[in-house]
Design a protein around this motif. Sequence first.
Motif, short mmCIF file in Angstrom:
data_model
loop_
_atom_site.label_atom_id
_atom_site.label_comp_id
_atom_site.label_asym_id
_atom_site.label_seq_id
_atom_site.Cartn_x
_atom_site.Cartn_y
_atom_site.Cartn_z
N GLY A 328 7.15 -109.33 30.05
CA GLY A 328 6.13 -108.35 29.71
C GLY A 328 5.71 -107.50 30.90
N PHE A 329 5.58 -108.12 32.07
CA PHE A 329 5.18 -107.41 33.28
C PHE A 329 6.15 -106.27 33.58
N CYS A 330 7.42 -106.49 33.31
CA CYS A 330 8.44 -105.47 33.59
C CYS A 330 8.66 -104.53 32.41
N ILE A 331 9.13 -105.05 31.30
CA ILE A 331 9.59 -104.20 30.21
C ILE A 331 8.44 -103.57 29.44
N SER A 332 7.24 -104.15 29.53
CA SER A 332 6.06 -103.52 28.92
C SER A 332 5.18 -102.84 29.96
N GLY A 333 5.64 -102.83 31.22
CA GLY A 333 4.83 -102.27 32.30
C GLY A 333 5.39 -101.01 32.93
N PHE A 334 6.50 -100.50 32.42
CA PHE A 334 7.16 -99.37 33.06
C PHE A 334 6.63 -98.01 32.63
N ASN A 335 5.87 -97.95 31.53
CA ASN A 335 5.59 -96.67 30.86
C ASN A 335 4.83 -95.68 31.72
N GLY A 336 3.87 -96.15 32.51
CA GLY A 336 3.12 -95.24 33.36
C GLY A 336 4.02 -94.57 34.38
N ILE A 337 4.94 -95.34 34.96
CA ILE A 337 5.89 -94.79 35.93
C ILE A 337 6.78 -93.75 35.26
N TRP A 338 7.23 -94.05 34.06
CA TRP A 338 8.05 -93.10 33.30
C TRP A 338 7.30 -91.79 33.08
N MET A 339 6.04 -91.88 32.61
CA MET A 339 5.28 -90.67 32.35
C MET A 339 5.02 -89.88 33.63
N ASN A 340 4.75 -90.58 34.74
CA ASN A 340 4.60 -89.90 36.02
C ASN A 340 5.88 -89.17 36.40
N ALA A 341 7.01 -89.86 36.27
CA ALA A 341 8.29 -89.25 36.64
C ALA A 341 8.56 -88.01 35.80
N ALA A 342 8.32 -88.10 34.50
CA ALA A 342 8.60 -86.98 33.60
C ALA A 342 7.75 -85.76 33.94
N THR A 343 6.47 -85.98 34.21
CA THR A 343 5.57 -84.85 34.46
C THR A 343 5.72 -84.29 35.87
N GLU A 344 6.15 -85.11 36.82
CA GLU A 344 6.26 -84.65 38.21
C GLU A 344 7.60 -83.99 38.51
N ALA A 354 6.86 -81.23 29.02
CA ALA A 354 7.82 -82.14 29.64
C ALA A 354 7.56 -83.58 29.22
N SER A 355 6.28 -83.94 29.16
CA SER A 355 5.91 -85.26 28.68
C SER A 355 6.37 -85.46 27.25
N GLY A 356 6.14 -84.44 26.40
CA GLY A 356 6.57 -84.53 25.01
C GLY A 356 8.07 -84.57 24.87
N PHE A 357 8.77 -83.78 25.69
CA PHE A 357 10.24 -83.76 25.67
C PHE A 357 10.79 -85.13 26.02
N SER A 358 10.28 -85.72 27.11
CA SER A 358 10.76 -87.04 27.53
C SER A 358 10.40 -88.10 26.50
N LEU A 359 9.23 -87.96 25.91
CA LEU A 359 8.79 -88.90 24.89
C LEU A 359 9.68 -88.80 23.65
N MET A 360 10.09 -87.57 23.31
CA MET A 360 10.96 -87.39 22.15
C MET A 360 12.28 -88.14 22.35
N LEU A 361 12.91 -87.95 23.51
CA LEU A 361 14.17 -88.63 23.78
C LEU A 361 13.97 -90.14 23.87
N GLY A 362 12.93 -90.55 24.61
CA GLY A 362 12.68 -91.97 24.77
C GLY A 362 12.38 -92.67 23.46
N SER A 363 11.77 -91.95 22.53
CA SER A 363 11.40 -92.55 21.24
C SER A 363 12.62 -93.00 20.43
N TRP A 364 13.76 -92.35 20.65
CA TRP A 364 14.94 -92.73 19.88
C TRP A 364 15.40 -94.15 20.22
N GLY A 365 15.01 -94.63 21.38
CA GLY A 365 15.33 -96.02 21.70
C GLY A 365 14.61 -96.99 20.79
N VAL A 366 13.35 -96.69 20.47
CA VAL A 366 12.59 -97.59 19.60
C VAL A 366 12.85 -97.32 18.13
#
Length: 417
Positions: A328-344, A354-366
């Motif tokens: 959980g610490f790893c696989i449920s803890g990465f999201n903030g870093i992902w959002m930072n990376a996408a927006t920066e 950019a956040s929405g674009f990355s979220l759209m692609l990332g959502s296909w995983g779930v």
Amino acid sequence: MNKTILHNGAFLSVNPWRMLTWLLIAQIMVAFVGRSLAPLGVLIGDDLSLTKAQIGMLPAALFLGQSLIAIPAGFLVDRVGSKRLLFLLSLCLGLSFILMAVTSFYWLILLLVVLGGAGYGAMHPTSNKGILYWFSEKRGTAMGIKQMGVTLGSALAALLLLPAAVAFGWRPVMVGACVLLIATGIFAYKFYLDPQTEQEKSGASEKPARLFASILQLFKEKPLVLVSLGAMGLSGSQLILNTYIVLFAYESLGIPLVLAGMLLVISEVSGSFGRVAWGMISDSVFHGKRIIVLVIVAAVSIGVALAMAMLPPGTPFWVLVPITILFGFCISGFNGIWMNAATELVPIGQAGIASGFSLMLGSWGVIIGPPLFGYIVDATGAFMYAWLFMAGILAVVIVLLLAAMRIVTKDSKEKGE
């Protein structure tokens, strides 16, 4: 340090951490309802006589809605701000799930979950835009705290809604949670202030036709695309853990249902700490470099997924606890870093889209991951091959992220940074 904004014709000095508090509260309640599908999946499945693959379709439907709304929501928040969207997305998710709770037609439930997913998915670009504006320093930490609301909401759903649903049924419990969500949206609308200056407001009036041009431009941002594809695998793995940890522990290992539900709580609480911790690590240890942190998260998660695959039936609860904490610490803890990376990776004026674009692609995983994981379990009769499948996906994620790192490093050298 307070930040000065123009609000209703007057300049106000606002504490960014107070605004973060409202974003966090809204995020917790959105996740409390949206992510309740995972802990309640066992009961919904029993009620509707669903297969494991069909249970996996429930969170997949949620994130299908998220993927469809992600870019429009990001485009909209760049132009109108977060205040109104906080209320509208809470209303959308709450009403959709109330209607879901009063029907027994599986196809209609899936449709309503997709509609609810639009409200759930709009929360991310809405809140990410706020974080990006309110915090120029300690942004990774602030994003981690805000994203902690997702795992806290999910943990509360497992801790409170699952026992309540066992006692009273999942339908009335779901309705009650949705009423709380809508009330929270009303309060957030009242007390949250849009993070926009007068200049930003005047410069945000772009024609809607620019949406398509903006999307095409983002596809040309190779690091953003690679990070988003990597997030697809990470997000899918996260929702696999959330959706199936209770079923895995209960059916495969023979752990009682209430204790199996506690594993989801443990996973999500660990993810909450992970989101803040990884943000602090990226800010202090790696000096704002986000992608390397995602690589570390994926690498550790591969090891834990392999450990899960090797657990034999009858494994005691106490053995699963430390494994679940690390997972959980790893696989449920990465999201903030992902959002930072996408927006920066883009200019601040494009942060929302950019956040929405990355979220759209990332959502296909779930959308794809949980049903496919469930299909593997149904087809093989065992969870082992499904956990090995997750480990393989995470290995591909590492390759994608390393490619993104290489491009970012090369671009930085060319710019003389």
